[in-house]
Design a protein around this motif. Structure first.
Motif, PDB file in Angstrom:
ATOM      1  N   TYR A 161       0.785  -1.229   0.000  1.00 20.80           N
ATOM      2  CA  TYR A 161       0.000   0.000   0.000  1.00 20.80           C
ATOM      3  C   TYR A 161       0.821   1.286   0.000  1.00 20.80           C
ATOM      4  O   TYR A 161       0.259   2.361  -0.131  1.00 20.80           O
ATOM      5  N   GLY A 162       2.109   1.204   0.174  1.00 23.33           N
ATOM      6  CA  GLY A 162       2.924   2.411   0.334  1.00 23.33           C
ATOM      7  C   GLY A 162       2.798   3.398  -0.809  1.00 23.33           C
ATOM      8  O   GLY A 162       2.554   4.589  -0.599  1.00 23.33           O
ATOM      9  N   ALA A 163       2.929   2.921  -2.035  1.00 23.45           N
ATOM     10  CA  ALA A 163       2.859   3.811  -3.186  1.00 23.45           C
ATOM     11  C   ALA A 163       1.453   4.382  -3.363  1.00 23.45           C
ATOM     12  O   ALA A 163       1.283   5.550  -3.714  1.00 23.45           O
ATOM     13  N   ARG A 164       0.435   3.565  -3.103  1.00 21.41           N
ATOM     14  CA  ARG A 164      -0.945   4.056  -3.247  1.00 21.41           C
ATOM     15  C   ARG A 164      -1.275   5.102  -2.186  1.00 21.41           C
ATOM     16  O   ARG A 164      -1.998   6.055  -2.453  1.00 21.41           O
ATOM     17  N   ILE A 165      -0.757   4.920  -0.981  1.00 18.43           N
ATOM     18  CA  ILE A 165      -1.005   5.914   0.069  1.00 18.43           C
ATOM     19  C   ILE A 165      -0.309   7.224  -0.284  1.00 18.43           C
ATOM     20  O   ILE A 165      -0.886   8.302  -0.127  1.00 18.43           O
ATOM     21  N   ASP A 166       0.911   7.149  -0.792  1.00 17.47           N
ATOM     22  CA  ASP A 166       1.616   8.360  -1.215  1.00 17.47           C
ATOM     23  C   ASP A 166       0.867   9.065  -2.346  1.00 17.47           C
ATOM     24  O   ASP A 166       0.727  10.287  -2.346  1.00 17.47           O
ATOM     25  N   ALA A 167       0.365   8.294  -3.297  1.00 22.50           N
ATOM     26  CA  ALA A 167      -0.403   8.880  -4.406  1.00 22.50           C
ATOM     27  C   ALA A 167      -1.702   9.501  -3.899  1.00 22.50           C
ATOM     28  O   ALA A 167      -2.116  10.561  -4.369  1.00 22.50           O
ATOM     29  N   ALA A 168      -2.336   8.855  -2.929  1.00 17.25           N
ATOM     30  CA  ALA A 168      -3.574   9.401  -2.359  1.00 17.25           C
ATOM     31  C   ALA A 168      -3.301  10.701  -1.616  1.00 17.25           C
ATOM     32  O   ALA A 168      -4.105  11.635  -1.676  1.00 17.25           O
ATOM     33  N   LEU A 169      -2.181  10.784  -0.913  1.00 18.34           N
ATOM     34  CA  LEU A 169      -1.835  12.023  -0.212  1.00 18.34           C
ATOM     35  C   LEU A 169      -1.569  13.163  -1.201  1.00 18.34           C
ATOM     36  O   LEU A 169      -1.971  14.300  -0.972  1.00 18.34           O
ATOM     37  N   ILE A 170      -0.918  12.848  -2.320  1.00 18.95           N
ATOM     38  CA  ILE A 170      -0.675  13.866  -3.352  1.00 18.95           C
ATOM     39  C   ILE A 170      -1.996  14.323  -3.963  1.00 18.95           C
ATOM     40  O   ILE A 170      -2.219  15.517  -4.163  1.00 18.95           O
ATOM     41  N   ALA A 171      -2.877  13.365  -4.263  1.00 19.10           N
ATOM     42  CA  ALA A 171      -4.189  13.708  -4.827  1.00 19.10           C
ATOM     43  C   ALA A 171      -5.005  14.532  -3.832  1.00 19.10           C
ATOM     44  O   ALA A 171      -5.711  15.473  -4.223  1.00 19.10           O
ATOM     45  N   LEU A 172      -4.890  14.192  -2.571  1.00 19.59           N
ATOM     46  CA  LEU A 172      -5.619  14.930  -1.537  1.00 19.59           C
ATOM     47  C   LEU A 172      -5.147  16.377  -1.471  1.00 19.59           C
ATOM     48  O   LEU A 172      -5.959  17.300  -1.354  1.00 19.59           O
ATOM     49  N   GLU A 173      -3.850  16.601  -1.565  1.00 21.46           N
ATOM     50  CA  GLU A 173      -3.326  17.966  -1.571  1.00 21.46           C
ATOM     51  C   GLU A 173      -3.759  18.719  -2.831  1.00 21.46           C
ATOM     52  O   GLU A 173      -3.987  19.918  -2.797  1.00 21.46           O
ATOM     53  N   HIS A 174      -3.875  17.990  -3.936  1.00 28.14           N
ATOM     54  CA  HIS A 174      -4.312  18.629  -5.187  1.00 28.14           C
ATOM     55  C   HIS A 174      -5.764  19.078  -5.086  1.00 28.14           C
ATOM     56  O   HIS A 174      -6.133  20.126  -5.618  1.00 28.14           O
ATOM     57  N   HIS A 175      -6.599  18.305  -4.392  1.00 26.39           N
ATOM     58  CA  HIS A 175      -8.016  18.632  -4.258  1.00 26.39           C
ATOM     59  C   HIS A 175      -8.327  19.371  -2.965  1.00 26.39           C
ATOM     60  O   HIS A 175      -9.478  19.421  -2.549  1.00 26.39           O
ATOM     61  N   ARG A 176      -7.323  19.939  -2.350  1.00 25.12           N
ATOM     62  CA  ARG A 176      -7.508  20.647  -1.076  1.00 25.12           C
ATOM     63  C   ARG A 176      -8.493  21.800  -1.255  1.00 25.12           C
ATOM     64  O   ARG A 176      -8.380  22.590  -2.194  1.00 25.12           O
ATOM     65  N   PRO A 177      -9.482  21.921  -0.357  1.00 28.69           N
ATOM     66  CA  PRO A 177     -10.452  23.016  -0.481  1.00 28.69           C
ATOM     67  C   PRO A 177      -9.782  24.363  -0.205  1.00 28.69           C
ATOM     68  O   PRO A 177      -8.950  24.496   0.691  1.00 28.69           O
ATOM     69  N   VAL A 178     -10.142  25.353  -0.998  1.00 27.94           N
ATOM     70  CA  VAL A 178      -9.564  26.683  -0.887  1.00 27.94           C
ATOM     71  C   VAL A 178     -10.550  27.576  -0.147  1.00 27.94           C
ATOM     72  O   VAL A 178     -11.710  27.669  -0.529  1.00 27.94           O
ATOM     73  N   LYS A 179     -10.085  28.188   0.897  1.00 26.48           N
ATOM     74  CA  LYS A 179     -10.924  29.105   1.662  1.00 26.48           C
ATOM     75  C   LYS A 179     -10.541  30.526   1.278  1.00 26.48           C
ATOM     76  O   LYS A 179      -9.397  30.944   1.440  1.00 26.48           O
ATOM     77  N   ILE A 180     -11.511  31.270   0.733  1.00 23.85           N
ATOM     78  CA  ILE A 180     -11.255  32.644   0.301  1.00 23.85           C
ATOM     79  C   ILE A 180     -11.575  33.583   1.467  1.00 23.85           C
ATOM     80  O   ILE A 180     -12.667  33.552   2.028  1.00 23.85           O
ATOM     81  N   GLU A 181     -10.615  34.404   1.826  1.00 29.28           N
ATOM     82  CA  GLU A 181     -10.772  35.350   2.927  1.00 29.28           C
ATOM     83  C   GLU A 181     -11.510  36.605   2.441  1.00 29.28           C
ATOM     84  O   GLU A 181     -11.640  36.836   1.245  1.00 29.28           O
ATOM     85  N   TRP A 182     -11.935  37.437   3.351  1.00 28.55           N
ATOM     86  CA  TRP A 182     -12.715  38.619   2.987  1.00 28.55           C
ATOM     87  C   TRP A 182     -11.918  39.579   2.116  1.00 28.55           C
ATOM     88  O   TRP A 182     -12.460  40.236   1.236  1.00 28.55           O
ATOM     89  N   TYR A 183     -10.617  39.680   2.339  1.00 31.76           N
ATOM     90  CA  TYR A 183      -9.801  40.629   1.581  1.00 31.76           C
ATOM     91  C   TYR A 183      -9.459  40.117   0.183  1.00 31.76           C
ATOM     92  O   TYR A 183      -8.873  40.837  -0.604  1.00 31.76           O
ATOM     93  N   GLN A 184      -9.848  38.896  -0.139  1.00 32.02           N
ATOM     94  CA  GLN A 184      -9.630  38.360  -1.482  1.00 32.02           C
ATOM     95  C   GLN A 184     -10.884  38.479  -2.347  1.00 32.02           C
ATOM     96  O   GLN A 184     -10.846  38.180  -3.521  1.00 32.02           O
ATOM     97  N   LYS A 185     -11.978  38.894  -1.747  1.00 28.01           N
ATOM     98  CA  LYS A 185     -13.235  39.065  -2.484  1.00 28.01           C
ATOM     99  C   LYS A 185     -13.272  40.473  -3.080  1.00 28.01           C
ATOM    100  O   LYS A 185     -12.549  41.370  -2.638  1.00 28.01           O
ATOM    101  N   PRO A 186     -14.115  40.700  -4.104  1.00 29.75           N
ATOM    102  CA  PRO A 186     -14.136  42.010  -4.779  1.00 29.75           C
ATOM    103  C   PRO A 186     -14.369  43.200  -3.843  1.00 29.75           C
ATOM    104  O   PRO A 186     -13.671  44.207  -3.938  1.00 29.75           O
ATOM    105  N   PHE A 187     -15.318  43.090  -2.905  1.00 28.44           N
ATOM    106  CA  PHE A 187     -15.566  44.208  -1.999  1.00 28.44           C
ATOM    107  C   PHE A 187     -14.346  44.493  -1.133  1.00 28.44           C
ATOM    108  O   PHE A 187     -13.996  45.655  -0.911  1.00 28.44           O
ATOM    109  N   GLY A 188     -13.694  43.459  -0.648  1.00 28.54           N
ATOM    110  CA  GLY A 188     -12.504  43.652   0.180  1.00 28.54           C
ATOM    111  C   GLY A 188     -11.378  44.307  -0.591  1.00 28.54           C
ATOM    112  O   GLY A 188     -10.679  45.187  -0.078  1.00 28.54           O
ATOM    113  N   LEU A 189     -11.199  43.911  -1.852  1.00 30.63           N
ATOM    114  CA  LEU A 189     -10.151  44.517  -2.669  1.00 30.63           C
ATOM    115  C   LEU A 189     -10.448  45.993  -2.945  1.00 30.63           C
ATOM    116  O   LEU A 189      -9.547  46.832  -2.902  1.00 30.63           O
TER     117      LEU A 189
END
Length: 100
Positions: free
Chosen positions: A47-75
């Motif tokens: 399972y070692g290689a599959r777990i490493d691949a899953a961790l890489i895929a998980l980082e690729h699909h990491r949810p992005v949290k947009i802060e208030w200063y990144q939204k149009p009104f904040g800018l």
């Protein structure tokens, strides 16, 4: 902790899912890392290689949290306040004057 093949397959599917919430992401990452650290020599080959691949895929699909200063009104707010602040400094230095 004994992990079955079905549990691992569920974690691998979750790691490749593009729509993860923040809590699902943290839970899947914690589970994968704990499984990776607990694997024995014989299991790591399986399972070692599959777990490493899953961790890489998980980082690729990491949810992005947009802060208030990144939204149009904040800018716009930051840009506007920055302009007013800069104009006030230049006005106090006498480099510009108030419009008539």
């Amino acid at each position: 902790m004994k992990v079955t093949d079905q549990d691992l397959e569920k974690l691998f599917r979750k790691a490749n899912s593009p729509e993860l919430s923040e809590s699902e992401y943290k839970s899947a990452k914690a589970n994968l890392l704990s499984i990776k650290s607990e694997t024995r020599l014989g299991e790591s080959k399986k399972y070692g290689a599959r777990i490493d691949a899953a961790l890489i895929a998980l980082e690729h699909h990491r949810p992005v949290k947009i802060e208030w200063y990144q939204k149009p009104f904040g800018l716009i707010l930051i840009g506007g306040l920055g302009g007013v602040f800069t104009y006030g400094i230049l006005l106090s230095l006498g480099w510009v004057s108030m419009p008539n």
